[in-house]
Design a protein around this motif. Sequence first.
Motif, mmCIF file in Angstrom:
data_model
loop_
_atom_site.group_PDB
_atom_site.id
_atom_site.type_symbol
_atom_site.label_atom_id
_atom_site.label_comp_id
_atom_site.label_asym_id
_atom_site.label_seq_id
_atom_site.Cartn_x
_atom_site.Cartn_y
_atom_site.Cartn_z
ATOM 1 N N THR A 164 1.057 -1.055 0.166
ATOM 2 C CA THR A 164 0.317 -0.069 -0.078
ATOM 3 C C THR A 164 1.140 1.100 -0.170
ATOM 4 O O THR A 164 1.915 1.300 0.499
ATOM 5 N N GLY A 165 0.085 2.255 -1.000
ATOM 6 C CA GLY A 165 1.479 3.463 -0.839
ATOM 7 C C GLY A 165 0.783 4.649 -0.447
ATOM 8 O O GLY A 165 -1.001 4.929 -0.831
ATOM 9 N N ASP A 166 0.577 5.699 -0.167
ATOM 10 C CA ASP A 166 0.447 6.839 0.655
ATOM 11 C C ASP A 166 0.735 8.347 -0.460
ATOM 12 O O ASP A 166 1.094 8.419 -1.150
ATOM 13 N N ASN A 167 0.256 9.076 0.162
ATOM 14 C CA ASN A 167 0.424 10.704 -0.418
ATOM 15 C C ASN A 167 1.460 11.183 -0.485
ATOM 16 O O ASN A 167 2.463 12.281 -0.746
ATOM 17 N N ASP A 168 2.128 10.503 1.243
ATOM 18 C CA ASP A 168 3.813 11.183 1.614
ATOM 19 C C ASP A 168 4.498 9.888 0.762
ATOM 20 O O ASP A 168 6.305 10.543 1.260
ATOM 21 N N GLY A 169 4.841 9.620 -0.243
ATOM 22 C CA GLY A 169 4.907 8.828 -0.956
ATOM 23 C C GLY A 169 6.443 7.748 -0.527
ATOM 24 O O GLY A 169 7.159 7.306 -0.553
ATOM 25 N N LEU A 170 4.769 7.113 0.688
ATOM 26 C CA LEU A 170 6.287 6.110 1.827
ATOM 27 C C LEU A 170 5.061 4.041 1.353
ATOM 28 O O LEU A 170 3.446 4.395 0.791
ATOM 29 N N ILE A 171 5.662 3.386 0.750
ATOM 30 C CA ILE A 171 5.349 2.089 0.861
ATOM 31 C C ILE A 171 5.136 0.974 1.989
ATOM 32 O O ILE A 171 6.561 0.769 2.253
#
Length: 494
Positions: free
Chosen positions: A274-281
């Motif tokens: 899962t990846g988010d808007n902070d650029g983290l996976i």
Amino acid sequence: MSKRSADAESGGAPLKGGDRPEPMDIDDNKDMGEFEDEFEDEFESEDEILEAGVDGRPDAEREAEEAAAGGMEVDNGTFIVGRNKLEEGQHLAPDLGTYELLHNLSTPWPCLSFDIVRDGLGDKREKAYPATMYAVAGTQAEASKDKENQLMVMKFSGLSRMERTDDNDSDSDDDDDDEQADPILESRSIPLTSTTNRIRAHQVPSQDPSVPGQTFVATMTESAQVFIHDITPHLTSFDNPGTINKPVSTIRAHKSEGYAMDWSPLFPGGKLLTGDNDGLIYMTTRTDGGGWVTDTRPFQGHTSSVEEIQWSPQEASVFASASSDGTVRVWDIRSKSRKPAITVQVSSVDVNVMSWSRLTTHLLATGDDNGVWSVWDLRQWKGGEEKPTPIASFNYHKDQITSIEWHPTDDSMVAVAAGDNKVTLWDLSVEIDDEESKDTAGVKDMPPQLLFEHIVEHAKEVHWHPQIPGTLVATGTEFSVFRPIPVVYGVAVK
């Protein structure tokens, strides 16, 4: 998030949601009844649907007919991309006779994302009408009605083929009354407290062939939480009573919402990225004991939001991610550094979507915010500053690409959805020789690889059905289930 933030006119709703219809008074855990296919009302714009068929008449004969009609620019023939010219005053118009299957249906709220669930009805159901299929979707209720959001487990049945009027249609069976069954939508709902940004299903095979396996659904929500549900009871409840259950796991690692999510096809037990808007996976894995564990060390490298994640169809430890920073990065989960192995700048704008071919595994397709979609040969990716050249690139769509997917059994076919309300089908194997190229001057905006165009208002996602060849499902303001007549594709004009 820039590309999914609302326009001033949209009242603060995410751009992906589109205009919302009025909510329907529906009991989601009961039969939703029959739905109508009011085609006359649904296809009214000039550039709506690329159609199938062959005219076969010489241009002179057609022009003579137009002249006899008193100068009216009417042509009920078929426009073949790369062979015919779109004359001044002509425009594309739908021809419902080019569809073998076409049904449109609404849910209580629009769905930004959905996934098709494989069933036990068999593969290669090419002529099994009326068709039945299963899907999961997450809704986007109005901001003031977040409590009405739900994860929907759906069964579409009675999906009959289009009535055929061609006496030469060898596939028609006038004695088969079942072909004209009334379509029915049934659903089971799981309450959610916010909009679903992305939803993906994963099916775990059973060790005992006589016992159905489990079906898990991961739902990435606007609240930044990711819920994993076991929807097996909901699927079986269409035939046998079942109970609504709570999530089997909730992932709280993300501090911002996201849209990127994918299950590994090579880890049957369940491995989710899962990846988010902070650029983290983040990676979540199902343990041997049936629990779920999220690695607290994220994969880091993107400088902006992660828009798409795709596991390699061939290498169990490899995945790719696309971002609004314009890059695609390739990762190896065995790396202790949690840094990307390869970084390639594929666009100057947001890369919204990506699809990794499961048949030709060195091919990767991407779609960006400018409406451009491209195909890349991963064997040419060495990383570094040099930008590779795509082996194919198309600037046909007039708005952002919102979904892209390779055909499950044909590595030359690609389905694309975009914000210009179009779902297009492409054949990358099409080539035009010098003689044919003489006829393409009037259709320079229509690449010869473009096979079919279908209209879905506010199109968000499109998926090929893995068990019903040539059949697609798309979501936007409503769901659209369609199958163009196979083999021959073209464009109707009038």
